[in-house]
Each structure stands twice: as C-alpha cells, then as structure tokens.
Enzyme design. Structure first.
Site, PDB file in Angstrom:
ATOM      1  CG  ASP A  69      -1.795   1.198   1.303  1.00 35.40           C
ATOM      2  OD1 ASP A  69      -2.564   1.400   0.353  1.00 35.40           O
ATOM      3  OD2 ASP A  69      -1.717   1.949   2.290  1.00 35.40           O
ATOM      4  CB  THR A 102      -1.931   5.476  -1.923  1.00 32.30           C
ATOM      5  OG1 THR A 102      -1.892   4.058  -1.789  1.00 32.30           O
ATOM      6  CG2 THR A 102      -3.134   6.000  -1.176  1.00 32.30           C
ATOM      7  CB  THR A 103       0.945   2.513  -5.482  1.00 35.18           C
ATOM      8  OG1 THR A 103       0.767   1.900  -4.208  1.00 35.18           O
ATOM      9  CG2 THR A 103       2.306   2.143  -6.032  1.00 35.18           C
ATOM     10  CG  ASP A 400      -6.740   0.619   0.111  1.00 27.40           C
ATOM     11  OD1 ASP A 400      -6.766   1.456   1.026  1.00 27.40           O
ATOM     12  OD2 ASP A 400      -5.710   0.320  -0.520  1.00 27.40           O
TER      13      ASP A 400
END
Length: 535
Positions: A69, A102-103, A400
């Site tokens: 994550d 988020t990545t 998520d």
C-alpha cells in the site's frame, strides 16, 4: 584545515568546508528537487498493479510491516528531504480523499517530474512546463468523463460494487479470497449507507482482528464485537433480548478529590465502614436492576466485591470497555451513555437481540458479540489470519475496498483499469497538443508520455515486455477506437478490461491526475532551498 588536540594529547584535523559549500539555486535546485521526487516514485513503482511486489519496513523499535500500500510505505519511511516529504503528503492526500490509488499517484508524479527534467534541459522555462501540465491535466480529466460509464446498483444488485472492490483487492496480499472480502466490504458499506442522500459514514464500520484461524474465516457481524469478556467466569455466556446499561461511572464508592486519610482504631468502626461500602455497591446494583437492565457495560473497572455482588444478583457485566467501543455500542443498540447512576432510566437502555461470548482456539482469548441490535447501522468486520502482519495488511486492504465502495455510492461512474484509462488519456492529450502554438505543447506531449508510465509499470511488474506491450495496446485502442483496451496483467488472454471486469472509480482516477499535477507544479516552481541556519 586546522590541527587540534583532544584532552589526551591525540591530534585531529578540523576541515573547514563550510565556506566552500554553496547553496543550490535556479536550474541546479530544480534538478535536485526532481531527483528527490523521482527517487521516492522509483521505490513505489515496483509495487504497482496486481503483480506488484511487497515492501518490508522495519521500525526503529523492531516492528516489521509487510505491505504494498503506497500510503503505508511512505508513511513509515524515514524521509528527511523536504521534496520527498511532498511526495509523502501527496500519497496521504489521495488516501484521505479517495482511499485507493496511493501508489499510482506517486508513480505518475515521478513520471511527470522525469518528463519535466528533459524539458528543462531543452531550455524551456519551468513556469511554461507547469502551465502546459495544467492544460494537459484538464484535457485528461475531461477525456476520463467522456470514456466513463455509469452503472446502477442497489441492495438487491451489488455485483457492480463487488467487481470494482475486487479490482482494488487484486493487487493486495488478500487476492486469493478477494471475492469474499469484496462482498464483506460492500455489504458493510450498504449496511451503514444512506442511499437517498448518497452518504456513507465509515466510522460506523469497526474493523477488528484476532490472530488465529485462516483468512477465509473473516466475517461480517451486524452488530459490535468487543475484545472483552464477562467480568466473572460464572456469569452467563449467552443472553437473549438484552437491555444494556452503558455506564461511564465506576462501580465503587465515591472518593474525595483532595488528599484524605481515614483513621480506624476499633473493630466497630471497620465494621461500619465495610457495611457502608457494601450499601454503596448494593444501591448501585439495585439501580441497574430497577430500570430493567440485564447487562451492564462499564468504561471503568470494579473490584472483586462489586463483581461478586453483580454475579449473585444475576446481573452480567463487562468492564474496561474503551470510549470508541462504548459510542459504537450506544449507536448500534439505540442506548444512551450514562455518566451517573442517578441519571439511569429505562429509556436510556440499549436493546440487542443477542449478546454472546465466543472463545477462540486452544487459548483463553474471548470476545463479546453484540448482535441483532435495535439499530443495525453499526457493523463489525472481524478478520482472522495466521499472524499479526497478515491481519494488519488485511485491515489496510479492507479499508481500501470500503473507500472504493463508498466512492461508488457517492458517484457511480467507473472507468476501466489495467492502464486503459491512462492510455486513452495519453492519446487524447497527444492529439490536443497540436492545437497549442506555444512552447506549452512540448509540456503537453511530455504529460502524455508520463501517462504511459502507469501501463508500462503494470506490464513491467507482470513480467511482460513493457515497450512492446504498451505499443501493441496503444495501437489497438487507436485502430478499434476502443478505450477499454489495457494491459493483460493476469494473462487472461484478452486486453479488453470490460471483459475482464477490471473497474476503477472515475473520481479516484481524476483525483490521481489532478493531485499529481498539482504537486509537480509546486516542485517545478521551487528554485532555491534555504536552510534555517542561513537566515
């Protein structure tokens, strides 16, 4: 250079390099900033997509976290560089606003910085690059709205929501049972959602974990799970049709707030004190019994005498329950939190159909399940796993999935994943670049190239030839005018992401592009780094 001696007469050399140090300014500062941003993006690049690798992070006190994550990796990294901290903030913003992607947002920002570096070397002013990126981001966001599709869902038709959550979970460590996890996440969100107002309060969903069992034992409980057991081992372990008194006052005699001392010099005085104390306990227990409570949940502890009295009066009790749990129990059971025994009335009691204590494995671990509550809008996802790291990573994955389901309830538009949306935007931005006569068109083309970095990273992480795979998919999109063609990461045999059921939320993808552009513009406009010692 100077020679000096310590207290033992040993010589050492002092190097006065401070005068030789020069502050980075202008183009050198911008290149140094870009290098710092790219370094952070490079770390996360290998974690992108369903075949992305995990990172192992060790904290200073020896705790180990294994995750892919992006927000968690950057949160736990010890970053000193101020520009690298901006990338950490970028990932955190995406996590707070959307909860997923988020990545990808950091990888995209890194690619934009890489393209900006090439443009700077060609002599283009950073302000011009920033303006070009701004124009390109608007074109990309508009194009996303053009290729997005809406789908209808409801309490009886949750399949579209489940499919989108499965896409999110496919890149996580829990992907072997992503179907079950996605269904749990969607049912939890629908249980607390107000579909008419399109409002979801994720605070009503409690995620609890317990080491032991296997991942498939994870369950959704329509009620609250508390990591506590009954205060006395002889109290009943299962109670039906429960009236719950939720207390924040302790089961003990009142104490003066100032310093005090009691002198007891005779047996009679001690006997009187003991009887008075017992009367206090009697009155407290009787007040709970009089209002019709069949279970007491207390924020504070109580001593053995009170515990013994509660057991003899057939009033089961739970002690040391945290404030957050108390609030959730009050919401779920429709009860009120009572701060004083004098304020306890029948209408302030919470109601639940079943309260049961459950044991786990061969250990003495027990948890309390409060189910069939008066208000079912508070639910608990109970995670099982082989070790603590697995449970923590599953919690992050479930978070998520919950955020994705919430976003779809707020806005039910989706785009297709596997890099198809980025490739479609790249083609649209590239085509639009010719309409701008100024040097901004170079930045717009650079933006299009940066968008290609996401599908390229997906192909690379899946063990495919990145340039070859991207070229084939891009030409397929242009020939067939089909924006759903993406990278076949899972080797299904088709590049059509619609057939593979790989979905992503429209607002999540738009937010990625806008946030990455915003941060890159900020980094490009920094041309001098001043340390505190210099002013």
């Amino acid at each position: 250079m100077a020679l000096a001696f310590d207290e033992f007469g040993r010589p050492f050399i002092i190097l006065k390099e401070q005068e030789q140090k020069s502050r980075l300014r202008g183009l050198d500062a911008q290149k140094a900033n870009i290098a710092a941003g790219k370094a952070v993006a490079r770390i996360l690049r290998t974690s992108l997509g369903p075949k992305g690798m995990d990172k192992m992070l060790q904290s200073p006190d020896g705790d180990v976290t294994i995750t892919n994550d992006g927000a968690t990796i950057l949160e736990q990294m010890d970053v000193d560089n101020q520009i690298a901290k901006l990338m950490v903030e970028l990932s955190r913003s995406q996590d707070y606003e959307i909860g997923d992607g988020t990545t990808g947002v950091v990888v995209l920002a890194g690619a934009l910085l890489e393209q900006a570096e090439k443009l700077l070397e060609r002599g283009i002013h950073p302000i011009r690059i920033a303006e070009g990126y701004e124009l390109a981001s608007r074109i990309a966001v508009e194009n996303l709205e053009g290729i997005a599709q809406k789908f209808e869902f409801g309490p009886s038709n949750i399949e579209p929501l489940v499919q989108t959550c499965m896409t999110t979970l496919s890149s996580k460590i829990v992907n072997r049972c992503k179907r079950d996890m996605a269904e749990i996440a969607v049912k939890a969100v629908l249980a607390v959602a107000d579909l008419e107002r399109k409002d979801v309060n994720l605070d009503l969903i409690k995620v609890e974990g317990k080491v032991g069992g296997k991942l498939e034992d994870t369950e959704l409980v329509y009620g609250i799970i508390v990591d506590k057991d009954m205060s006395h081992p002889q109290m009943p372990k299962r109670i039906e049709d429960v009236n719950i008194a939720i207390l924040t006052c302790p089961f003990e005699p009142p104490k003066p707030k100032t310093k005090h001392k009691v002198d007891i010099d005779t047996v009679e005085k001690f006997q009187t004190l003991r009887l008075q104390e017992q009367k206090y306990f009697d009155d407290m227990v009787q007040k709970c019994k009089d209002v019709g409570a069949t279970l007491v949940i207390c924020q504070w502890g109580f001593d053995d005498e009170a515990n013994h009295l509660l057991m003899h009066r057939n009033l089961p009790a739970v002690r040391w329950v945290g404030g957050v749990e108390l609030e959730l129990i009050a919401i779920a059971t429709g009860g009120r939190i009572v701060p004083r025994f004098q304020e306890l009335t029948p209408d302030k009691l919470g109601k639940a159909g079943l309260v049961r204590e459950k044991s786990f494995g061969t250990t003495k671990d027990r948890m309390l399940y409060i189910e069939h509550c008066a208000n079912s809008r508070a639910v608990t996802i109970f995670i099982r796993g082989g070790n603590k790291m697995m449970i923590e990573e599953t919690k992050r994955s479930i978070h998520d999935a919950l955020c994705v389901a919430r976003n779809l309830i707020l806005n039910n538009s989706i785009v297709y994943g596997g890099g198809s949306a980025e490739i479609a935007c790249s083609i649209a931005v590239e085509a639009a670049a010719d309409r701008y006569p100024g040097v901004e068109q170079y930045a717009i083309r650079g933006f299009a190239d940066a968008l290609d970095s996401i599908p390229m990273a997906l192909a690379e992480n899946s063990g495919l030839q990145p340039i070859e795979t991207l070229s084939a998919v891009k030409s397929e999109q242009i020939k067939e005018n089909n924006p759903f063609c993406g990278i076949d990461c899972n080797d299904v045999g088709t590049n059509n992401m619609r057939e593979q059921n790989v979905f992503e939320t429209l607002i999540g993808k738009q937010q990625q592009i806008l946030l990455a552009t915003q941060v890159v513009k900020m980094i490009l406009k920094i041309d001098d780094v001043i340390s505190p010692a210099e002013y």
